[in-house]
Design a protein around this motif. Structure first.
Motif, short mmCIF file in Angstrom:
data_model
loop_
_atom_site.label_atom_id
_atom_site.label_comp_id
_atom_site.label_asym_id
_atom_site.label_seq_id
_atom_site.Cartn_x
_atom_site.Cartn_y
_atom_site.Cartn_z
N THR A 193 -7.23 -3.62 -0.26
CA THR A 193 -8.02 -3.25 -0.73
C THR A 193 -8.90 -2.06 0.44
N THR B 296 -8.25 5.02 -6.60
CA THR B 296 -7.91 5.56 -5.47
C THR B 296 -8.03 7.75 -5.21
N VAL C 246 -6.41 0.24 -7.65
CA VAL C 246 -6.43 -0.95 -6.71
C VAL C 246 -7.52 -2.04 -6.92
N VAL D 203 -6.49 1.19 1.28
CA VAL D 203 -7.05 2.38 0.26
C VAL D 203 -8.46 2.87 0.25
N GLY E 2 1.65 3.76 -3.20
CA GLY E 2 1.08 5.52 -2.32
C GLY E 2 2.85 6.20 -2.65
N LEU F 40 -2.28 6.03 -8.68
CA LEU F 40 -2.67 5.02 -7.76
C LEU F 40 -3.51 4.01 -7.23
N SER G 248 -6.12 4.86 4.14
CA SER G 248 -5.05 5.80 3.96
C SER G 248 -3.68 5.29 4.01
N THR G 249 -3.34 5.64 2.29
CA THR G 249 -2.03 5.33 2.49
C THR G 249 -1.09 6.34 3.14
N VAL H 175 0.65 -0.71 0.08
CA VAL H 175 0.10 -0.38 -0.04
C VAL H 175 0.92 1.94 0.13
N ASN H 176 1.75 1.55 1.10
CA ASN H 176 2.58 2.77 1.07
C ASN H 176 3.78 3.10 -0.04
N ASN I 102 -5.44 9.04 -5.06
CA ASN I 102 -4.36 9.75 -4.95
C ASN I 102 -4.28 9.44 -7.30
#
Length: 270
Positions: A46, A76, A83, A49, A25, A81, A226-227, A21-22, A78
């Motif tokens: 899932t 997302t 998913v 994010v 991000g 980004l 959130s990231t 995830v990060n 972002n």
């Protein structure tokens, strides 16, 4: 064509989803178009994010029902980004896949359809070495192995590296080790420092220079969907993952995807 990186370790709780995830991000804020593929039935990437895994089509539909991933992928907050979400149904997918032709290549077939749309595709694997994880390793160009800075994390590393060796030999000769990533690092603990020393002694350049420190904000960010970079860009966790993204970018700009020197001779390391 995007680089596919699997994030794998059969041990749970080592930071696979946090890293997927990060890191995703971080690539996103650096304006590299990135797709997180949630290949874990727990669907934590899932929800991490901001999506409810129960409310949408998911990777199960792509693998089993041949739904095009573009119908499933979610955007997302972002803009760089996306998913490909998961669902608890993925637990049953392995049983359904057993008798399918080319069962180890099903995820590769799915990702082939969208690979050109992304700079990076990060596959968050489940904490097992089952058929879905083998699919992820077969589809990937490389693999990141998160290793918690605790003694027991070292014990299972050999089994994972042996699985990677088998995949390299039989299913995906192009699979490289992107790196071993030290996670949940606490500089105050003598054991953590000892684990880091052991990893660097045995695996040398395969260990990322970047270390992911224990950080409260990293644990809090998923509850906000959130990231870490969107939740608290100034936190140590955000800085760590931005540094990891930059290290991977620097490495790949210099060596590209096909790097024989980054392949591990597992017989020598175990």
């Amino acid at each position: 064509m995007g680089k596919i990186i699997a994030i794998a370790n059969q041990k749970g709780g080592v930071g696979k989803t946090t890293t997927a995830v990060n890191l995703g991000g971080s690539f996103g804020v650096l304006e590299y178009k990135t797709l997180i593929v949630d290949a874990d039935p727990q669907a934590n990437a899932t929800s991490g994010v901001g999506f409810d895994p129960k409310q949408t089509k998911n990777i199960y539909d792509c693998l089993i029902n041949d739904v095009h991933p573009s119908e499933v992928i979610l955007s997302t907050d972002n803009p760089s980004l996306d998913v490909l979400p998961s669902h608890i149904d993925l637990v049953g997918a392995e049983l359904e896949m057993i008798n399918m032709p080319n069962r180890e290549h099903l995820l590769r077939t799915v990702l082939d359809k969208v690979q050109d749309d992304y700079d990076f595709i990060l596959v968050d694997c489940s904490p097992s070495l089952g058929l879905i994880t083998v699919n992820a390793l077969t589809a990937a160009n490389s693999v990141i192995v998160p290793v918690q800075s605790e003694y027991y994390s070292l014990e299972g590393l050999g089994k994972l590296l042996n699985t990677i060796k088998i995949v390299q030999g039989r299913l995906n000769t192009g699979l490289d080790i992107e790196g071993l990533l030290i996670t949940m690092y606490d500089t105050r603990l003598r054991l953590a420092n000892h684990v880091v020393e052991e990893l660097k002694t045995h695996f040398q350049e395969l260990v990322f220079d970047t270390v992911i420190h224990r950080n409260t904000n990293l644990a809090e960010a998923p509850s906000h969907g959130s990231t870490i970079i969107m939740h608290d860009a100034s936190s140590k966790g955000a800085v760590n993952y931005l540094n990891l993204a930059r290290e991977i970018l620097q490495k790949n700009q210099a060596t590209k995807i096909n790097t024989d020197e980054n392949k591990i001779s597992i017989d020598d390391e175990l």
